[in-house]
Design a protein around this motif. Sequence first.
Motif, PDB file in Angstrom:
ATOM      1  N   LEU A 122      54.052  38.407  39.469  1.00 23.97           N
ATOM      2  CA  LEU A 122      53.242  39.109  38.642  1.00 23.97           C
ATOM      3  C   LEU A 122      53.430  40.220  40.510  1.00 23.97           C
ATOM      4  CD1 LEU A 122      50.340  40.780  37.581  1.00 23.97           C
ATOM      5  CD2 LEU A 122      49.513  38.735  39.387  1.00 23.97           C
ATOM      6  N   TYR A 142      49.551  34.230  34.863  1.00 21.46           N
ATOM      7  CA  TYR A 142      50.614  34.290  35.798  1.00 21.46           C
ATOM      8  C   TYR A 142      50.127  32.573  35.665  1.00 21.46           C
ATOM      9  CZ  TYR A 142      48.109  32.835  40.130  1.00 21.46           C
ATOM     10  OH  TYR A 142      47.635  32.831  40.661  1.00 21.46           O
ATOM     11  N   ASN A 173      53.691  44.426  39.975  1.00 19.70           N
ATOM     12  CA  ASN A 173      53.140  45.336  40.976  1.00 19.70           C
ATOM     13  C   ASN A 173      53.141  46.876  41.344  1.00 19.70           C
ATOM     14  OD1 ASN A 173      49.933  43.781  39.202  1.00 19.70           O
ATOM     15  ND2 ASN A 173      50.161  41.999  40.681  1.00 19.70           N
ATOM     16  N   TYR A 182      52.097  38.687  32.887  1.00 14.57           N
ATOM     17  CA  TYR A 182      51.874  39.377  32.698  1.00 14.57           C
ATOM     18  C   TYR A 182      50.945  40.501  33.049  1.00 14.57           C
ATOM     19  CZ  TYR A 182      48.663  36.897  29.191  1.00 14.57           C
ATOM     20  OH  TYR A 182      47.716  36.706  28.769  1.00 14.57           O
ATOM     21  N   VAL A 183      51.285  42.673  32.982  1.00 19.89           N
ATOM     22  CA  VAL A 183      49.357  42.875  32.911  1.00 19.89           C
ATOM     23  C   VAL A 183      49.394  43.868  31.337  1.00 19.89           C
ATOM     24  CG1 VAL A 183      48.830  44.581  34.580  1.00 19.89           C
ATOM     25  CG2 VAL A 183      50.087  42.452  35.089  1.00 19.89           C
ATOM     26  N   THR A 232      45.733  40.818  33.371  1.00 23.47           N
ATOM     27  CA  THR A 232      46.655  40.418  34.012  1.00 23.47           C
ATOM     28  C   THR A 232      46.171  38.433  34.671  1.00 23.47           C
ATOM     29  OG1 THR A 232      46.236  41.392  36.056  1.00 23.47           O
ATOM     30  CG2 THR A 232      47.359  39.643  36.976  1.00 23.47           C
ATOM     31  N   LYS A 261      52.314  48.072  33.393  1.00 24.98           N
ATOM     32  CA  LYS A 261      51.607  47.596  32.580  1.00 24.98           C
ATOM     33  C   LYS A 261      52.158  47.700  31.355  1.00 24.98           C
ATOM     34  CE  LYS A 261      46.648  49.078  35.465  1.00 24.98           C
ATOM     35  NZ  LYS A 261      46.529  48.376  35.964  1.00 24.98           N
ATOM     36  N   ASN A 321      42.169  45.997  31.119  1.00 20.74           N
ATOM     37  CA  ASN A 321      42.840  45.337  32.864  1.00 20.74           C
ATOM     38  C   ASN A 321      43.639  43.717  32.840  1.00 20.74           C
ATOM     39  OD1 ASN A 321      43.691  46.890  35.182  1.00 20.74           O
ATOM     40  ND2 ASN A 321      42.118  45.979  35.920  1.00 20.74           N
TER      41      ASN A 321
END
Length: 206
Positions: free
Chosen positions: A81, A66, A85, A56-57, A64, A90, A62
Amino acid sequence: MDSYFTPAGAGFGDFTEKRSRFIGYLRPVKTEAEASAFIAEIKKKHYDARHNCSAYVLSEGNITRYSDDGESQGMAGQPILAVINGKELKDVCIVVTRYFGGILLGTGGLVRAYTEGAKLALEAAGIVKMALWTDVLIPCPYNLYERIKRLVDEKSGIIEDTDFGAEVLITAVLPKESVEGFCDSLRELTGGSVSPEICESRFRGV
């Protein structure tokens, strides 16, 4: 950051590769608590699966994260991920569940499978662009109401509410980059007789 991309909604997709079933789930999330709750939900649903890998992001902070959830390091969470990306997303969490079918997929096979699971979930969800819009309150006399409405439209704004009292109070939202130009045009249009109130900026879908 004045804009970013995020999922339009939740998404789901699944496929089978060499008898292993891969199930991709996507959900928009705003916080780590929401992401963790979603991952826990999928793990509970698929408690009998071999792996529930995730990434998740989040825009706020900010952040991140995984997880390979027992798969070989770098073969599951990172490919998921990479899908996120790759679309510059987001506020998103993706979980890919694997039911092992008895046949090893190898390094390349695992990466491709988890990538595909994430892509299928994302394709089902769709993508929306979020941009900063600014709330603007515009008090105006009745004789200028229609002209100001047209000006809001010309500046790509949206009128969200109109209160008809002793005068008209327009509640509009405009793209943040259009606000200064709108105010200049409004002063010119009204001879400086109308003074808008610039309120907060917030993200909304374009």
